[in-house]
Design a protein around this motif. Structure first.
Motif, PDB file in Angstrom:
ATOM      1  N   VAL A 156       0.839  -1.203   0.000  1.00  0.00           N
ATOM      2  CA  VAL A 156       0.000   0.000   0.000  1.00  0.00           C
ATOM      3  C   VAL A 156       0.876   1.255   0.000  1.00  0.00           C
ATOM      4  O   VAL A 156       0.674   2.172  -0.799  1.00  0.00           O
ATOM      5  N   LEU A 157       1.893   1.282   0.874  1.00  0.00           N
ATOM      6  CA  LEU A 157       2.758   2.471   0.927  1.00  0.00           C
ATOM      7  C   LEU A 157       3.502   2.677  -0.386  1.00  0.00           C
ATOM      8  O   LEU A 157       3.672   3.813  -0.833  1.00  0.00           O
ATOM      9  N   GLY A 158       3.921   1.571  -1.002  1.00  0.00           N
ATOM     10  CA  GLY A 158       4.612   1.682  -2.280  1.00  0.00           C
ATOM     11  C   GLY A 158       3.707   2.281  -3.344  1.00  0.00           C
ATOM     12  O   GLY A 158       4.105   3.172  -4.103  1.00  0.00           O
ATOM     13  N   ILE A 159       2.430   1.811  -3.375  1.00  0.00           N
ATOM     14  CA  ILE A 159       1.473   2.345  -4.349  1.00  0.00           C
ATOM     15  C   ILE A 159       1.218   3.825  -4.064  1.00  0.00           C
ATOM     16  O   ILE A 159       1.208   4.657  -4.973  1.00  0.00           O
ATOM     17  N   VAL A 160       1.026   4.145  -2.776  1.00  0.00           N
ATOM     18  CA  VAL A 160       0.770   5.540  -2.394  1.00  0.00           C
ATOM     19  C   VAL A 160       1.935   6.428  -2.838  1.00  0.00           C
ATOM     20  O   VAL A 160       1.741   7.489  -3.433  1.00  0.00           O
ATOM     21  N   ARG A 210       3.662  10.748  -5.737  1.00  0.00           N
ATOM     22  CA  ARG A 210       4.981  11.321  -6.001  1.00  0.00           C
ATOM     23  C   ARG A 210       5.286  12.472  -5.030  1.00  0.00           C
ATOM     24  O   ARG A 210       4.761  12.518  -3.942  1.00  0.00           O
ATOM     25  N   GLY A 211       6.138  13.404  -5.416  1.00  0.00           N
ATOM     26  CA  GLY A 211       6.403  14.594  -4.609  1.00  0.00           C
ATOM     27  C   GLY A 211       6.856  14.272  -3.203  1.00  0.00           C
ATOM     28  O   GLY A 211       7.596  13.304  -2.991  1.00  0.00           O
ATOM     29  N   TRP A 212       6.391  15.042  -2.229  1.00  0.00           N
ATOM     30  CA  TRP A 212       6.914  14.887  -0.872  1.00  0.00           C
ATOM     31  C   TRP A 212       6.443  13.590  -0.223  1.00  0.00           C
ATOM     32  O   TRP A 212       7.134  13.015   0.594  1.00  0.00           O
ATOM     33  N   VAL A 213       5.250  13.106  -0.612  1.00  0.00           N
ATOM     34  CA  VAL A 213       4.782  11.826  -0.058  1.00  0.00           C
ATOM     35  C   VAL A 213       5.780  10.734  -0.425  1.00  0.00           C
ATOM     36  O   VAL A 213       6.209   9.940   0.423  1.00  0.00           O
ATOM     37  N   VAL A 244       9.009  11.135   1.599  1.00  0.00           N
ATOM     38  CA  VAL A 244       8.907  10.700   2.997  1.00  0.00           C
ATOM     39  C   VAL A 244       8.918   9.180   3.067  1.00  0.00           C
ATOM     40  O   VAL A 244       9.660   8.575   3.864  1.00  0.00           O
ATOM     41  N   ILE A 245       8.112   8.543   2.211  1.00  0.00           N
ATOM     42  CA  ILE A 245       8.031   7.079   2.270  1.00  0.00           C
ATOM     43  C   ILE A 245       9.384   6.457   1.901  1.00  0.00           C
ATOM     44  O   ILE A 245       9.850   5.525   2.570  1.00  0.00           O
ATOM     45  N   MET A 246      10.022   6.991   0.896  1.00  0.00           N
ATOM     46  CA  MET A 246      11.316   6.426   0.509  1.00  0.00           C
ATOM     47  C   MET A 246      12.386   6.680   1.575  1.00  0.00           C
ATOM     48  O   MET A 246      13.286   5.868   1.773  1.00  0.00           O
ATOM     49  N   MET A 247      12.242   7.796   2.297  1.00  0.00           N
ATOM     50  CA  MET A 247      13.185   8.053   3.391  1.00  0.00           C
ATOM     51  C   MET A 247      12.995   7.003   4.493  1.00  0.00           C
ATOM     52  O   MET A 247      13.968   6.491   5.053  1.00  0.00           O
ATOM     53  N   LEU A 248      11.714   6.677   4.761  1.00  0.00           N
ATOM     54  CA  LEU A 248      11.447   5.638   5.758  1.00  0.00           C
ATOM     55  C   LEU A 248      12.001   4.291   5.290  1.00  0.00           C
ATOM     56  O   LEU A 248      12.530   3.518   6.085  1.00  0.00           O
ATOM     57  N   VAL A 249      11.878   4.020   4.003  1.00  0.00           N
ATOM     58  CA  VAL A 249      12.425   2.775   3.450  1.00  0.00           C
ATOM     59  C   VAL A 249      13.936   2.727   3.667  1.00  0.00           C
ATOM     60  O   VAL A 249      14.477   1.726   4.155  1.00  0.00           O
TER      61      VAL A 249
END
Lengths: 313, 299
Positions: free
Chosen positions: B114-118, B123-126, B129-134
């Protein structure tokens, strides 16, 4: 070395560290009153009040967070309630023992993994290859604490050749280091093999052969340096695995390092020590990743060139 | 070895080791599947298959060696320090360990996908943030994080399952994000979107089914590591707590009796080993089947 590349990596590393500190802060606050968690149950009301004052527990969360951050940067990780000494001091005195184990394990990993991976690639499809690949699958699947226990059972209990626990001599180091090193060696061997295979099929290898360069020289000077990058990556990745593995291995062999300290501190809820260990490990990991990234630029000038171009556009 | 290949000269020139190797993959996969079926059956029907209850003690028959090594015949794998049947405890422990690993996998795969799809959708800051958490997740050894969280919050079963579920989500997130990014560039996703279908429906009905193969492979790669995480935590005494059992906990208990009664811990260790081995082999094989480009590369 390109300064922009280095600075980008430094910023990323610092960001990871900041995230870890924030994570620990949130967990610490979410899990209850830090004054009670960080001090022992027998702490006097005066000590609790002083603690609250110092960490600013009566102020807003933002101020608390900043106070926490400041303390961490100054190396103040709180006090271990087991012996009342600063948590950092308690952790630091264990570091040399763990480093000794870690570096020996890393040496075993490299000495075992890289040559066997290269041999497997050069003799692809032959018995060397099959044997190496079978061992990598076995090494990858066997839990390291189980391997440790099997080794103790065989070499300490049955054959009585090696001591099963503690430190003091090179014989004490042997089994924990081998246990810790072999699992990582399996991964390194696998990656080395596939990386060398990739390079062997590159057109420049055919060119080198056509030019009449002898086999040894082709392999040593042309193939291996080009195959090094993925191997460096995976070695860097496995250092995290070594640190994680050290926690269980140190417990199995009663090796008095940081890992065993962490497990004992978790069991006794000596949280100041736990947070110090977690933050130090995060720092180590960030440094390792930084070194790996910088090694890339040194090993393969193309990467740095690419980064420079990307930075310009 | 069969003799049907006698007429085939090239095959006969190869060494027997090579021939075994050539015929090995299917055999190994068959054995892996067989072992996994055994484990699942044991886990599902523990009550009927275990000869004794996992907490059933008979103090008079403590530390009996396995039945086939001169112990009492009614205890096939011997008894532990409290006179509990080791075989029964291993069977029940399989149930706990497999159940936790399954729940953890479902949590990790769902959250990560789900997070990957989101991330890929917004894109953009979302995305940032998610890739930083990864990256963060990949940077710190998860066992350490899990130990810290268990230390701060104290140990309970739900927290343990959630923690184990959070392990490996980053892998799924990375894969899902990459797949969505590439699918969004493909004609069919664009066509459906142009027809005015809601993005969520596009993802659930069209993109997700296309991802399932790759995600299944990721599950087989992640599952052994999840089992190792749970058994490591339990082995350290920080995962499943007594009177519950887990394969790691059994091995941890057995560790104290290595000198006198090795059979308490070793069977549990063998089960962990064989299970992770079987799933790893299956995962490698599945990956080769699904992506022939990777065949023989092994990385």
């Amino acid at each position: 070395m390109n300064p922009q590349f280095v600075i980008t990596k430094l910023v990323r590393g610092t960001l990871t560290l900041l995230l870890t500190v924030t994570f620990v802060f949130i967990v610490l606050r979410a899990s209850g009153d830090p004054a009670q968690i960080m001090l022992s149950d027998e702490a006097s009301p005066a000590a609790v009040a002083a603690f609250r004052e110092r960490w600013g527990l009566d102020r807003s969360y933002i101020e608390q967070y900043l106070a926490y951050l400041t303390a961490i940067i100054q190396g103040d990780f709180g006090t271990s309630f087991r012996d009342g000494r600063p948590a950092l001091e308690v952790v630091m005195e264990r570091v040399p023992v763990t480093l000794l184990l870690g570096f020996t394990a890393l040496l075993i990993t490299l000495a075992l993994g890289i040559p066997s991976g290269i041999m497997a690639a050069l003799f692809r499809g032959r018995w060397v290859d099959h044997a190496t690949m079978s061992f990598t699958i076995l090494g990858h699947s066997i839990p390291n604490f189980f391997l440790g226990i099997i080794l103790i059972l065989v070499f300490s209990m049955t054959l009585r050749w090696l001591p099963s626990s503690g430190t003091g001599s090179i014989w004490h180091l042997l089994m924990p280091a081998v246990t810790l090193g072999t699992a990582a060696a399996a991964t390194v061997a696998r990656f080395t093999r596939s990386s060398v295979l990739d390079v062997l099929h590159q057109p420049f290898m055919r060119t080198a052969k056509a030019k009449g360069i002898p086999y040894d020289r082709r392999i040593l000077r042309h193939a291996l340096p080009n195959a090094a990058i993925p191997v460096v990556t995976v070695v860097g990745m496995r250092i995290g695995g070594l640190i994680g593995g050290a926690v269980t291995i140190e417990t199995v062999f009663a090796w008095p390092g940081v890992g065993m300290l962490l497990v004992n501190s978790v069991n006794q809820r000596d949280l100041a020590v736990v947070q110090a260990v977690v933050l130090l490990i995060a720092l180590t990991m960030v440094l390792v990743n930084l070194i790996v990234d910088l090694t890339y630029g040194w090993l393969d000038p193309r990467i740095e060139l690419h980064n420079r171009r990307a930075a310009k556009t | 070895m069969t003799t049907t290949d006698l007429s085939s000269a090239p095959l006969r020139r190869r060494g027997w080791l090579t021939r075994i190797w050539k015929s090995r993959p299917p055999l190994v996969i068959g054995l892996s599947l067989f072992w996994l079926a055994v484990v699942v059956l044991m886990a599902l029907f523990a009550e009927f298959l275990a000869p004794y209850g996992y907490a059933e003690q008979s103090l008079l028959k403590r530390l009996q060696p396995p039945g086939f090594l001169g112990g009492l015949p009614e205890y096939l794998l011997g008894t532990d320090n409290l006179g509990r049947d080791v075989l029964s405890r291993v069977i029940y422990a399989m149930r706990t360990s497999i159940l936790i690993a399954l729940m953890g996998t479902v949590i990790g795969a769902s959250v990560g996908t789900v997070l990957g799809i989101v991330a890929a959708h917004f894109r953009g800051w979302v995305d940032d943030v998610i890739m930083m958490l990864v990256d963060f997740q990949a940077a710190i050894p998860f066992l350490i994080v899990a130990l810290a969280v268990l230390a701060f919050f104290g140990n309970n079963f739900v927290l343990l399952v959630v923690l184990i579920g959070l392990f490996g989500w980053d892998g799924y997130a990375r894969i899902a994000r990459g797949l969505v990014l590439s699918t969004n560039g493909q004609g069919y996703a664009f066509a459906i979107r142009t027809l005015g279908v809601h993005p969520a429906k596009v993802y659930i009905r069209h993109v997700l089914p296309n991802m399932m193969g790759v995600i299944m492979v990721q599950i087989t790669l992640n599952f052994p590591e999840i089992i190792l995480l749970e058994t490591s935590l339990s082995f350290l005494g920080l995962g499943v707590q007594p009177p519950g059992t887990s394969l790691g906990l059994l091995l941890g208990e057995g560790r104290n009796y290595l000198a006198t009664a090795w059979w308490i811990g070793i069977p549990a260790g063998v089960v962990i080993f064989l299970t992770t081995l079987a799933i790893s082999l299956l995962g490698d094989w599945l990956r080769d089947m699904l992506d022939p480009n990777l065949k023989g590369k092994d990385a």
